[in-house]
Design a protein around this motif. Structure first.
Motif, PDB file in Angstrom:
ATOM      1  N   ASP A  94      -7.844  -0.369  -3.770  1.00  0.00           N
ATOM      2  CA  ASP A  94      -8.715   0.166  -4.818  1.00  0.00           C
ATOM      3  C   ASP A  94      -8.730   1.696  -4.792  1.00  0.00           C
ATOM      4  OD1 ASP A  94      -9.303  -2.380  -5.591  1.00  0.00           O
ATOM      5  OD2 ASP A  94     -11.256  -2.472  -4.588  1.00  0.00           O
ATOM      6  N   ARG A  95      -8.788   2.286  -3.592  1.00  0.00           N
ATOM      7  CA  ARG A  95      -8.808   3.745  -3.468  1.00  0.00           C
ATOM      8  C   ARG A  95      -7.504   4.347  -3.994  1.00  0.00           C
ATOM      9  NH1 ARG A  95     -11.473   7.200   0.340  1.00  0.00           N
ATOM     10  NH2 ARG A  95     -10.846   9.354  -0.075  1.00  0.00           N
ATOM     11  N   LEU A  96      -6.385   3.757  -3.604  1.00  0.00           N
ATOM     12  CA  LEU A  96      -5.092   4.279  -4.039  1.00  0.00           C
ATOM     13  C   LEU A  96      -4.851   4.024  -5.520  1.00  0.00           C
ATOM     14  CD1 LEU A  96      -2.993   3.179  -0.927  1.00  0.00           C
ATOM     15  CD2 LEU A  96      -3.654   5.508  -1.527  1.00  0.00           C
ATOM     16  N   LEU A 101       0.823  -1.208   0.000  1.00  0.00           N
ATOM     17  CA  LEU A 101       0.000   0.000   0.000  1.00  0.00           C
ATOM     18  C   LEU A 101       0.861   1.263   0.000  1.00  0.00           C
ATOM     19  CD1 LEU A 101      -2.687  -1.153   2.580  1.00  0.00           C
ATOM     20  CD2 LEU A 101      -2.887  -1.107   0.091  1.00  0.00           C
ATOM     21  N   ILE A 102       2.051   1.188   0.600  1.00  0.00           N
ATOM     22  CA  ILE A 102       2.972   2.326   0.540  1.00  0.00           C
ATOM     23  C   ILE A 102       3.442   2.535  -0.894  1.00  0.00           C
ATOM     24  CG2 ILE A 102       5.168   3.245   1.358  1.00  0.00           C
ATOM     25  CD1 ILE A 102       2.970   3.177   3.471  1.00  0.00           C
ATOM     26  N   VAL A 138       5.747  10.057  -7.395  1.00  0.00           N
ATOM     27  CA  VAL A 138       7.134  10.248  -6.978  1.00  0.00           C
ATOM     28  C   VAL A 138       8.072  10.329  -8.178  1.00  0.00           C
ATOM     29  CG1 VAL A 138       9.064   9.190  -5.743  1.00  0.00           C
ATOM     30  CG2 VAL A 138       6.783   9.174  -4.726  1.00  0.00           C
ATOM     31  N   ASP A 139       7.904   9.447  -9.155  1.00  0.00           N
ATOM     32  CA  ASP A 139       8.800   9.428 -10.316  1.00  0.00           C
ATOM     33  C   ASP A 139       8.750  10.756 -11.075  1.00  0.00           C
ATOM     34  OD1 ASP A 139       9.281   6.892  -9.538  1.00  0.00           O
ATOM     35  OD2 ASP A 139       8.396   5.902 -11.282  1.00  0.00           O
ATOM     36  N   SER A 140       7.542  11.261 -11.343  1.00  0.00           N
ATOM     37  CA  SER A 140       7.417  12.474 -12.145  1.00  0.00           C
ATOM     38  C   SER A 140       7.810  13.730 -11.376  1.00  0.00           C
ATOM     39  CB  SER A 140       5.989  12.613 -12.674  1.00  0.00           C
ATOM     40  OG  SER A 140       5.064  12.703 -11.598  1.00  0.00           O
ATOM     41  N   GLU A 142       2.840   5.844  -5.892  1.00  0.00           N
ATOM     42  CA  GLU A 142       2.274   6.033  -7.229  1.00  0.00           C
ATOM     43  C   GLU A 142       1.270   7.187  -7.230  1.00  0.00           C
ATOM     44  OE1 GLU A 142       2.752   4.476 -10.252  1.00  0.00           O
ATOM     45  OE2 GLU A 142       4.536   3.622  -9.313  1.00  0.00           O
ATOM     46  N   ALA A 143       0.430   7.235  -6.216  1.00  0.00           N
ATOM     47  CA  ALA A 143      -0.561   8.311  -6.139  1.00  0.00           C
ATOM     48  C   ALA A 143       0.107   9.674  -6.009  1.00  0.00           C
ATOM     49  CB  ALA A 143      -1.510   8.070  -4.960  1.00  0.00           C
TER      50      ALA A 143
END
Length: 453
Positions: free
Chosen positions: A445-447, A22-23, A32-34, A28-29
């Protein structure tokens, strides 16, 4: 008591921290990469975002030392759930943090804001105001030679960082390391400049924000900064109010008693104790400018202590609050008294995330790690608010907010079997954990929806 046989098989891939998946979704949410890689590109080797995600993964498990990464270097689960190209070594993490700390720490606050924005994290008000609590706290780093460790106001050697928390949930929207010898009001107006834009992004325009601080922030310079920010918000059609506790310093207590008597505001709360509240307007100057501020002063005089002992001389106590609110004094004091709940947030950062003693000898690196800790704090707080409160939460006592330690125990340290087959990744939680599986699925699902473009 039977004696258990012990064996080790290569067929099973077990993990005792399934919540790390979940972390990875939180990273992803937060994109971090962008956020990280375009600003801190590398010509070869591991991406800077891999460093960030690996460090956040460690912090979300309550591990703050660089050396704590070593057991995870051969752990496929750790690598895949965080989306790492390769798990870094402790030496690489330390060296890259030392080299990139000053640039990286400026980007970490954006991660928290994006996480809370994209997941639509709940930010609940208290009595009509979204609270923005600002305070400093002490991190004991005694018996070390770390850069800028100094004598703090609690009498120990360490650091004295400043933090800002938003809403009843306590979302961290600013956490900056400071030298231990710094006064809490030093350069705080610059912290305001960085924190207020984040508050604007997270709080709906129709909701009023109440900024609350203790007496360490009682200075004309900071009062003028808050008043100017309040005017700027009002020009945009938004509401910002503040409460700052008054610091009596060298006030003449007897003169305040005489003033309260003259105003006829004293009330006897018990034999030998009377309390009076004064509401006055005080003009203060800073630079070439003057402003009038509302001050509520509570004067308490005791001639008999709580045990019935008569005192030789009256005992006088002064308390006061600088405010912009147009509320009765009783309601203002109630608003300030709620300020004490934020002390729990400090404790969670220091103990639950194990960030009391920072891992590096360099100040900038420690500041970077602390700010990444703020992002990990928000990730865990989000899992707790979405998964451990409300209807889907496992049966526990009702609460508005779960401590990070509870999130670690109930979500992060949940054991599972990790299966990678036919291009699928599966976590098998086994039997008798239906309630926790339900929470995990709902959170994922939320994330997942928040991470989708």
């Amino acid at each position: 008591m039977p004696k258990f046989g012990v064996c080790q098989t290569s067929k099973l891939n077990l993990t005792s921290y399934s919540g790390l998946a979940l972390i990875g979704q939180c990273c992803e949410a937060a994109q971090v990469d962008s956020v990280i890689d375009p600003r801190l590109p590398v010509s070869q080797g591991m991406k800077t975002s891999d460093l960030v995600k690996a460090m956040v993964g460690l912090l979300s498990l309550g591990k703050s030392d660089f050396e704590a990464i070593e057991p995870f270097r051969t752990d496929r689960f750790f690598k895949e759930v965080l989306g790492l190209s390769k798990v870094p070594s402790s030496a690489w993490m330390r060296q890259r943090c030392d080299a990139k700390a000053s640039e990286l720490r400026a980007l970490t606050d954006e991660l928290s804001v994006r996480l809370l924005e994209r997941t639509e994290a709940p930010i609940t008000p208290y009595k009509g105001y979204v609270r923005f609590e600002i305070d400093t706290f002490v991190m004991d780093n005694s018996d070390t030679k770390k850069e800028d460790v100094g004598r703090t106001y609690q009498g120990v050697d360490g650091y004295c960082p400043i933090a800002g928390y938003l809403g009843n949930e306590g979302w961290n929207v600013g956490l900056e390391l400071r030298a231990g010898t710094w006064h809490c009001a030093r350069q705080t107006e610059y912290f305001y400049e960085r924190a207020f834009p984040r508050v604007k992004r997270l709080v709906k325009p129709e909701q009023a924000v109440l900024m609350v601080e203790d007496s360490g922030f009682d200075s004309a310079r900071l009062l003028f900064a808050k008043a100017a920010e309040r005017d700027a918000w009002a020009a945009e059609g938004r509401g910002l109010e503040f409460i700052t506790k008054w610091n009596p310093r060298k006030q003449d207590k007897s003169a305040w008693v005489a003033q309260a008597e003259a105003a006829g505001v004293f009330q006897e709360t018990r034999p030998g104790k009377r309390v009076g509240r004064l509401e006055i307007t005080v003009e203060r100057a800073w630079g070439k400018e003057k402003r009038s501020f509302r001050l509520i002063v509570e004067v308490t005089e005791r001639t008999i202590d709580r045990n019935g002992q008569h005192l030789l001389a009256p005992e006088i106590e002064l308390e006061g609050w600088w405010i912009s609110l147009d509320l009765p004094a009783k309601e203002v004091i109630e608003h300030y008294q709620y300020h004490g709940t934020h002390e729990q947030f400090h404790a969670e950062i220091k103990s639950d995330l194990d960030l009391e003693r920072l891992p590096s000898g360099k100040f900038d690196t420690n500041d970077c790690v602390l700010r990444l800790g703020a992002f990990a704090y928000n990730c865990l707080r989000l899992l707790g608010q979405l998964g451990l409160t409300g209807e889907i939460a496992p049966i526990r006592h009702p609460a508005k907010r779960r401590r990070l330690k509870t999130v670690l125990q109930e979500i992060m340290y949940r054991a599972a079997k990790f299966v990678a087959h036919a291009r699928k990744r599966v976590l098998d939680f086994g039997r008798n954990v239906a309630e926790h599986v339900k929470v995990f699925v709902a959170l994922q699902d939320r994330l997942w929806r928040a991470a989708s473009p």
